[in-house]
Every structure is written in C-alpha cells, then in structure tokens.
Write a protein that holds these residues in place. Structure first.
Motif, PDB file in Angstrom:
ATOM      1  N   THR A 198       0.869  -1.245   0.077  1.00 27.35           N
ATOM      2  CA  THR A 198      -0.089  -0.142  -0.090  1.00 27.35           C
ATOM      3  C   THR A 198       0.853   1.361   0.058  1.00 27.35           C
ATOM      4  OG1 THR A 198      -0.156  -0.101   2.464  1.00 27.35           O
ATOM      5  CG2 THR A 198      -1.839  -1.013   1.156  1.00 27.35           C
ATOM      6  N   ARG A 199       0.360   2.195  -0.409  1.00 26.86           N
ATOM      7  CA  ARG A 199       1.099   3.615  -0.367  1.00 26.86           C
ATOM      8  C   ARG A 199       0.451   4.504   0.589  1.00 26.86           C
ATOM      9  NH1 ARG A 199       5.067   3.251  -3.820  1.00 26.86           N
ATOM     10  NH2 ARG A 199       5.033   1.753  -5.347  1.00 26.86           N
ATOM     11  N   GLU A 200       1.148   5.383   1.585  1.00 30.62           N
ATOM     12  CA  GLU A 200       0.698   6.277   2.235  1.00 30.62           C
ATOM     13  C   GLU A 200       1.281   7.725   2.076  1.00 30.62           C
ATOM     14  OE1 GLU A 200       0.970   5.237   6.523  1.00 30.62           O
ATOM     15  OE2 GLU A 200      -0.586   6.370   6.951  1.00 30.62           O
ATOM     16  N   CYS A 201       0.674   8.555   1.975  1.00 32.31           N
ATOM     17  CA  CYS A 201       1.241  10.115   1.512  1.00 32.31           C
ATOM     18  C   CYS A 201       0.926  11.129   2.356  1.00 32.31           C
ATOM     19  CB  CYS A 201       0.563  10.289  -0.038  1.00 32.31           C
ATOM     20  SG  CYS A 201       0.504   9.230  -1.103  1.00 32.31           S
ATOM     21  N   PHE A 202       1.717  11.770   2.712  1.00 30.34           N
ATOM     22  CA  PHE A 202       1.596  13.114   3.539  1.00 30.34           C
ATOM     23  C   PHE A 202       2.070  14.394   2.824  1.00 30.34           C
ATOM     24  CE2 PHE A 202       2.386   9.253   6.418  1.00 30.34           C
ATOM     25  CZ  PHE A 202       1.339   9.558   7.252  1.00 30.34           C
ATOM     26  N   VAL A 203       1.001  15.161   2.732  1.00 27.52           N
ATOM     27  CA  VAL A 203       1.174  16.046   1.753  1.00 27.52           C
ATOM     28  C   VAL A 203       0.854  17.660   2.343  1.00 27.52           C
ATOM     29  CG1 VAL A 203       0.019  17.139  -0.298  1.00 27.52           C
ATOM     30  CG2 VAL A 203      -0.199  14.856   0.058  1.00 27.52           C
ATOM     31  N   VAL A 204       1.457  18.480   1.937  1.00 32.83           N
ATOM     32  CA  VAL A 204       1.492  19.763   2.430  1.00 32.83           C
ATOM     33  C   VAL A 204       0.984  20.707   1.380  1.00 32.83           C
ATOM     34  CG1 VAL A 204       2.409  21.781   3.500  1.00 32.83           C
ATOM     35  CG2 VAL A 204       3.503  19.631   4.197  1.00 32.83           C
ATOM     36  N   CYS A 205      -0.211  21.344   1.591  1.00 32.13           N
ATOM     37  CA  CYS A 205      -0.953  22.089   0.305  1.00 32.13           C
ATOM     38  C   CYS A 205      -0.527  23.549   0.274  1.00 32.13           C
ATOM     39  CB  CYS A 205      -2.329  22.075   0.299  1.00 32.13           C
ATOM     40  SG  CYS A 205      -2.822  20.477  -0.127  1.00 32.13           S
ATOM     41  N   GLU A 206      -0.407  24.170  -0.884  1.00 26.06           N
ATOM     42  CA  GLU A 206      -0.261  25.801  -0.914  1.00 26.06           C
ATOM     43  C   GLU A 206      -1.608  25.982  -0.308  1.00 26.06           C
ATOM     44  OE1 GLU A 206       2.332  27.183  -2.304  1.00 26.06           O
ATOM     45  OE2 GLU A 206       3.232  25.757  -3.759  1.00 26.06           O
ATOM     46  N   GLU A 207      -1.536  27.090   0.176  1.00 24.41           N
ATOM     47  CA  GLU A 207      -2.948  28.004   0.788  1.00 24.41           C
ATOM     48  C   GLU A 207      -3.925  27.955   0.002  1.00 24.41           C
ATOM     49  OE1 GLU A 207      -1.847  30.991   3.957  1.00 24.41           O
ATOM     50  OE2 GLU A 207      -3.757  31.731   3.319  1.00 24.41           O
ATOM     51  N   GLY A 208      -5.198  27.464   0.170  1.00 22.85           N
ATOM     52  CA  GLY A 208      -6.447  27.654  -0.485  1.00 22.85           C
ATOM     53  C   GLY A 208      -6.292  26.547  -1.743  1.00 22.85           C
ATOM     54  N   ALA A 209      -5.608  25.696  -1.633  1.00 18.09           N
ATOM     55  CA  ALA A 209      -5.736  24.618  -2.600  1.00 18.09           C
ATOM     56  C   ALA A 209      -6.616  23.600  -2.473  1.00 18.09           C
ATOM     57  CB  ALA A 209      -4.190  23.786  -2.812  1.00 18.09           C
ATOM     58  N   ASP A 210      -7.017  22.934  -3.778  1.00 16.15           N
ATOM     59  CA  ASP A 210      -8.350  22.137  -3.536  1.00 16.15           C
ATOM     60  C   ASP A 210      -7.909  20.598  -3.213  1.00 16.15           C
ATOM     61  OD1 ASP A 210     -10.381  20.246  -3.906  1.00 16.15           O
ATOM     62  OD2 ASP A 210     -10.754  21.186  -6.054  1.00 16.15           O
ATOM     63  N   GLN A 211      -7.979  20.377  -2.019  1.00 18.02           N
ATOM     64  CA  GLN A 211      -7.458  19.046  -1.393  1.00 18.02           C
ATOM     65  C   GLN A 211      -8.077  17.977  -2.193  1.00 18.02           C
ATOM     66  OE1 GLN A 211      -7.738  18.875   2.709  1.00 18.02           O
ATOM     67  NE2 GLN A 211      -5.927  20.416   3.010  1.00 18.02           N
ATOM     68  N   ALA A 212      -9.463  18.030  -2.516  1.00 15.39           N
ATOM     69  CA  ALA A 212     -10.259  16.944  -3.099  1.00 15.39           C
ATOM     70  C   ALA A 212      -9.318  16.580  -4.552  1.00 15.39           C
ATOM     71  CB  ALA A 212     -11.496  17.245  -3.315  1.00 15.39           C
ATOM     72  N   ARG A 213      -9.126  17.545  -5.242  1.00 16.45           N
ATOM     73  CA  ARG A 213      -8.562  17.493  -6.596  1.00 16.45           C
ATOM     74  C   ARG A 213      -7.311  16.718  -6.410  1.00 16.45           C
ATOM     75  NH1 ARG A 213      -4.393  19.865  -8.763  1.00 16.45           N
ATOM     76  NH2 ARG A 213      -4.982  21.946  -7.301  1.00 16.45           N
ATOM     77  N   ILE A 214      -6.466  17.403  -5.377  1.00 15.22           N
ATOM     78  CA  ILE A 214      -4.995  16.790  -5.227  1.00 15.22           C
ATOM     79  C   ILE A 214      -5.065  15.199  -4.851  1.00 15.22           C
ATOM     80  CG2 ILE A 214      -2.996  17.167  -3.806  1.00 15.22           C
ATOM     81  CD1 ILE A 214      -3.456  20.056  -3.845  1.00 15.22           C
ATOM     82  N   GLU A 215      -6.069  15.025  -4.000  1.00 15.04           N
ATOM     83  CA  GLU A 215      -6.041  13.577  -3.586  1.00 15.04           C
ATOM     84  C   GLU A 215      -6.506  12.526  -4.733  1.00 15.04           C
ATOM     85  OE1 GLU A 215      -8.128  12.987   0.188  1.00 15.04           O
ATOM     86  OE2 GLU A 215      -8.347  10.630  -0.133  1.00 15.04           O
ATOM     87  N   GLN A 216      -7.251  13.208  -5.401  1.00 13.10           N
ATOM     88  CA  GLN A 216      -7.791  12.512  -6.677  1.00 13.10           C
ATOM     89  C   GLN A 216      -6.688  12.340  -7.819  1.00 13.10           C
ATOM     90  OE1 GLN A 216     -10.489  10.930  -6.961  1.00 13.10           O
ATOM     91  NE2 GLN A 216     -10.407  10.422  -9.218  1.00 13.10           N
ATOM     92  N   GLU A 217      -5.924  13.347  -7.823  1.00 12.74           N
ATOM     93  CA  GLU A 217      -4.598  13.258  -8.682  1.00 12.74           C
ATOM     94  C   GLU A 217      -3.631  12.438  -8.578  1.00 12.74           C
ATOM     95  OE1 GLU A 217      -2.753  16.750 -10.647  1.00 12.74           O
ATOM     96  OE2 GLU A 217      -4.603  17.728 -10.296  1.00 12.74           O
TER      97      GLU A 217
END
Lengths: 328, 328
Positions: A198-217
C-alpha cells in the motif's frame, strides 16, 4: 596505509559515504568532487580536498577508489564509463532493466584501461539481489518474493510534489502484512501489485489549494499510484518537518521452495532490512565493495563486476584466517 | 554434459544430496560410496553405481565432485584431506572451533594434488556464516546475534537417549521470542544462554522407568541442558513416531549497527531459515557449492575454500548475463 576514497557528487549518498568511511579504520576520504562551486562545499572530513568534478582526472593519483554518488537516470550512465577510465569505481546504478547495457559500457572502458568498476551496489540492487541469487541457487524451482518498506520512496514523493497546489510531500511504501504472512507460510500465493504493497502519502498544500482534486490526482497517477491502495493525509509543513524528516526504508526478500525426492519438504529463506537511513545504509554497502574493488585492482583484475562476482571475503577488513576463526 | 556427483556415505545427508541433484538438471549422481556392503544399498538414483568406500580412488574418473556426507567428529577430519587427493570435494564440517585446523589439512592436500576442496558448507556453518560476514562488513561496530530453531538437535536427542531407562527421545531447541524481539528492536541486549533459547524434550521411557529421575538427569546434564530452561514431556513411542518424526530446523542471524557521523541512525539486518528438513536443506546448499567447486576446478584453481571465498555467481547454473538480467 589506508584505502583512499574519492567521492563524486556530494548529496545524501556522498555524505553517507563519508560517514561509512569514518566507521572503517582502513579507509579515508581524500577527495570530494563536485559540480557546484568547490568553495561552497565543506565536507565533514576536514582533511578531504574539494575539487571541481571537471578536473577529476587530474587527481587520479590521490584516490584508490572513486565512489560515484550521482543519480541513475542521467548521471551514472555517463559518469561510470567515463570515470572508470581513470579510477577504480563503485556505483549504485539502480535502473534494473538498464543494467545489462550499463554493465557492457563500464566493462569495455574498464578493460581497456585496466580498472575495476563495480556497479549496482547498495541494497536493491545489491544485498537483495545477492539474497535472491543465493536462495535461487539453493532452492531451484522455488518462488521469489520481494517486498519493499516500510520506507520513503523519493520518486513517489517527487511525483506528488509536482502536482499543482502541493508544497511538500512524503510517500511511504508499506508491505501488506497479510501478503507477507501468506508468503512466509509457504502457500506460494500469486500476488497482484495491489495485494503486495500500500502507499501512504503525507501532503502539505499551498494555501487555498483544492485538497479533493489533489487527492484524486495522486490516487489516479499512472505507474505511480493507480495500481495501489493509496491513503492521503493533508498535514502542515511543521508536522511534515517534525514527523517525516527521516529517510527510512527496508524490505524483505523471501524464497520458498521444496526438497525431497517427491518435493515433500518445504523451506523458507528470508532476508530483511530495517533501515533508519536509506542513503547511509546504501553508502555502507558501497564502502565494503570499495574495499573489494581495491583488493581486486591490487591483484591486477580489470573489468566490470557486480555483487554476484565478488567473493564475500573481499568485502572484509579481516584476513581469511580471521574470518574463518571468528565468523564461519 | 552434466556435473557428475559422487556421494561418500549414504545416510540422511547422502540421500538429501540425491534429492538436491534431482532438482538441478545440470548435475547427476554417478556413484555412491559406502562402508556398508554395497549390495545392501539401493540409491534412489537408479543409474548410480555403488562402490565400497575403500575403493573410491579407483573411481576418480567417474566423478567430477565428491560430496563427503560423514560426521564432523571422526569422519571428516580424516576423509576430507584424504579424498581431496583424488577428487574435488565438498564437506559440511561443522565443528566451528576446529575449522582452522581442518582448513589447513585440506588446503595442503588440495594444493599438492591440484584439487578444490570446499569445507564447512551448509547453513551453520554456511549460509549463516555468510550472512554474519556480509553484515559485519556493512555495519562495522555493530552487534551479532544468532538464534537456532525451532528445530531438532540430533546431539541433544542422542544425549537423552543415552540416559538409563530412556527408549527414545527428540529434543527441540527453541529461540525465546522476547529475546528475538529485543534484538530486532535494536536494543543490543546482552543475553545469557538461558535468555536466548529454551529446550523441549519428548521422551519415551522403558517400562517401569523412574520418570522423576530421568527428568532430573536431563535437566542437570552438563553442557547440554544445565544452562537452559528445559521442559520434559513423557510420551508413548506411537506419539513420538506420529508427531516427532521430522527433522525440522532453522534460525535467525541478526546484526544491528549504526551509521551517521554521530551514529545517529540504526539498522537491522536479519536472515532467517525455516526448514522442514535440516539434512535436505544442507544438501541443497552443498549441491550449489559442488557446482562452484567444479567451475573453480575447470579454471585450474586449487586449494581449500570456504563460503567466504566463493564468488556468488559460481553457485548458479545461470550465466553472468542471465543473472544480471533476471536477479540483479
């Protein structure tokens, strides 16, 4: 007299080599070669000279074995065949499917100039390959399994960081415990990519980024994540720096096979690594093979070698007599 | 053309060699040598000739590598230096502290007669030694741990059978799970003999024997049991035959060590075996080294070797090119 080690490229791996050499009293780092401004670089080893990479050949007499610490994508395919013309070299070329081509290039240059080049040293390729090979020779007709992790994949972390709106990221590859157990039990399961890791990702977003889209990508990214069950956690830069700054890795090489006139007995051979620092462990393996390269060169050997070709005793600072007395 | 294997001594190990050769298409068993009446012996390999051990030298041209399947106490110290005068040989000499002396004797005879003798092949000494050595070269300054079992110790089973009133017995050596976990965690514990392994005995008594005395004699037996926590179960011969007829074994070789400029990162290297049949696995290792012995002899090499001296690729039936393409 110690074995004089040169380091080409001063990143995580190059610093790892310095640390490994410090643990081996029969070696010393005499030179570090860099494409950056040599003035800007301060090796941990106070006695090491720093030279521009372009002038390496001029310093060939200051180094017994040059360790190439570049990347496999573009650095090593060029560097290893080039520098083996002047030095005995060790690299950690890890693009498995391009190894035959790399071997041929290094071998030609090494034979023509009477040097030793040991390629693809580390843990995979390296110690994992060795264990696959020994286990295959002992149990022909068995089944091989390699699991990686739990550990950080730099390639996958980089891939996430290239997504729009992502500021920083770290990706862990994790073996599926049930798959490991099924393999160890000798059931010889056929496992899909998804069933093994399995793969586990820890992600820091730019302010105001769309988390749902990033997760999907991330989850649908071809070759990197689409064939895996992936979990994505969004965290702050502070959390990432505090909890995920290490570069741990490791994994398992398992071979199962049977013996007996009618294959009535089963056996499991397992090799595993649990590493706090992937680059420092890789460097430690490389240093042992640098010793081997030096011994082979002293004997007048030349050409390209891999871990399959090097007699184990060549890796050790101990004599054959000491090895037989203490470790056999 | 296949590598012609001779077997000296047809017990569990000799039969194991036959089974291992069956799994290796590049080898065949051509001769079995025995101290028993050759007429009474019927190898599994229908094409193998059976000869008296005393006449072995006469058949040296029928065999490429002779595998010595005798015991380490009295057979091998005599046999290996003797037969290496006529054959390339492999043995599984396992008296660790007498290895230097055995090596010297075999080396002298092998060099004088231009043969190869590979000694102390199997899993300990053998694969366990190799893993100790590789791990020591990679992590100098670390800690080594070897655990054996769960498995049958023939020596301890024999010792119990020598006790008055005991008809039959089987002894298992068992690693203590808490000790294994402490080692794997990188705590570098100092472990006493008692803390590392327990011993479990299944004993069949003669009718009317004093079980309390037998149990006491076992638990206090010098060198064998007195330093261990030992459990004794009295069972019937039927139960022993039904539940304890196998010869399983295995174990763990673990090295822990640190890297980094200030030793800030820890690593655990672990190799483990889980074997249904100790002699058949040992024989499988021996066969791979018989292939290596043959390759070395073909190159004109001579003298005594151990697993430390043999390049890994020599064990494999695959070419260097195939190995690099498929297993590196």
């Amino acid at each position: 007299m110690s074995i004089r080690i040169g380091i080409m490229g001063y990143g995580n791996l190059g610093r790892g080599v310095e640390c490994a050499v410090k643990h081996n009293p029969d070696m010393e780092v005499t030179a570090v070669f860099t494409r950056r401004d040599p003035q800007s670089l301060h090796p941990l080893t106070s006695t090491a000279a720093v030279y521009p990479a372009a002038e390496a050949a001029q310093h060939k007499d200051e180094v017994d074995v040059l360790i190439l610490c570049g990347g496999s994508a573009t650095d090593l395919p060029e560097q290893t065949p080039e520098y083996v013309k002047y030095f005995n070299v060790v690299d950690s070329f890890d693009t498995h499917k391009r190894i035959p081509e790399h071997f041929a290039n290094v071998n030609k240059a090494a034979e023509e100039t009477s040097h030793i080049g040991i390629i693809s040293v580390g843990w995979d390729p390296g110690m994992f390959s060795l264990n696959r090979m020994y286990a295959n020779a002992i149990l022909p007709g068995g089944h091989d399994y390699t699991f990686w992790g739990k550990g950080v994949s730099q390639g996958h972390s980089d891939a996430i960081r290239r997504i729009d709106g992502v500021k920083d990221a770290k990706q862990y590859t994790i073996p599926v415990p049930e798959a490991l157990e099924a393999v160890r039990s000798g059931k010889n399961p056929d496992l899909t990519t998804r069933e093994k890791h399995t793969r586990e990702c820890f992600v820091v977003c730019e302010e105001g980024a769309d988390q749902a889209r990033i997760e999907q990508e991330i989850k649908t990214m071809k070759n990197y994540f689409d064939e895996y069950d992936t979990t994505v956690h969004f965290i702050s830069q502070e959390e990432l720096d505090r909890d995920h700054s290490g570069i741990p890795h490791g994994g398992f090489v398992i071979r199962t096979g049977s013996t007996g006139w009618e294959d009535e007995n089963s056996h499991v051979i397992e090799y595993s690594l649990k590493l706090d620092s992937n680059p420092e462990f890789t460097s430690s393996v490389i240093c042992a093979y640098a010793r081997a390269a030096w011994k082979m060169a002293q004997e007048g050997q030349k050409g390209c070698r891999t871990v399959f070709d090097v007699p184990p005793a060549y890796l050790s600072a101990l004599s054959g007599e000491e090895l037989r007395r203490t470790l056999l």
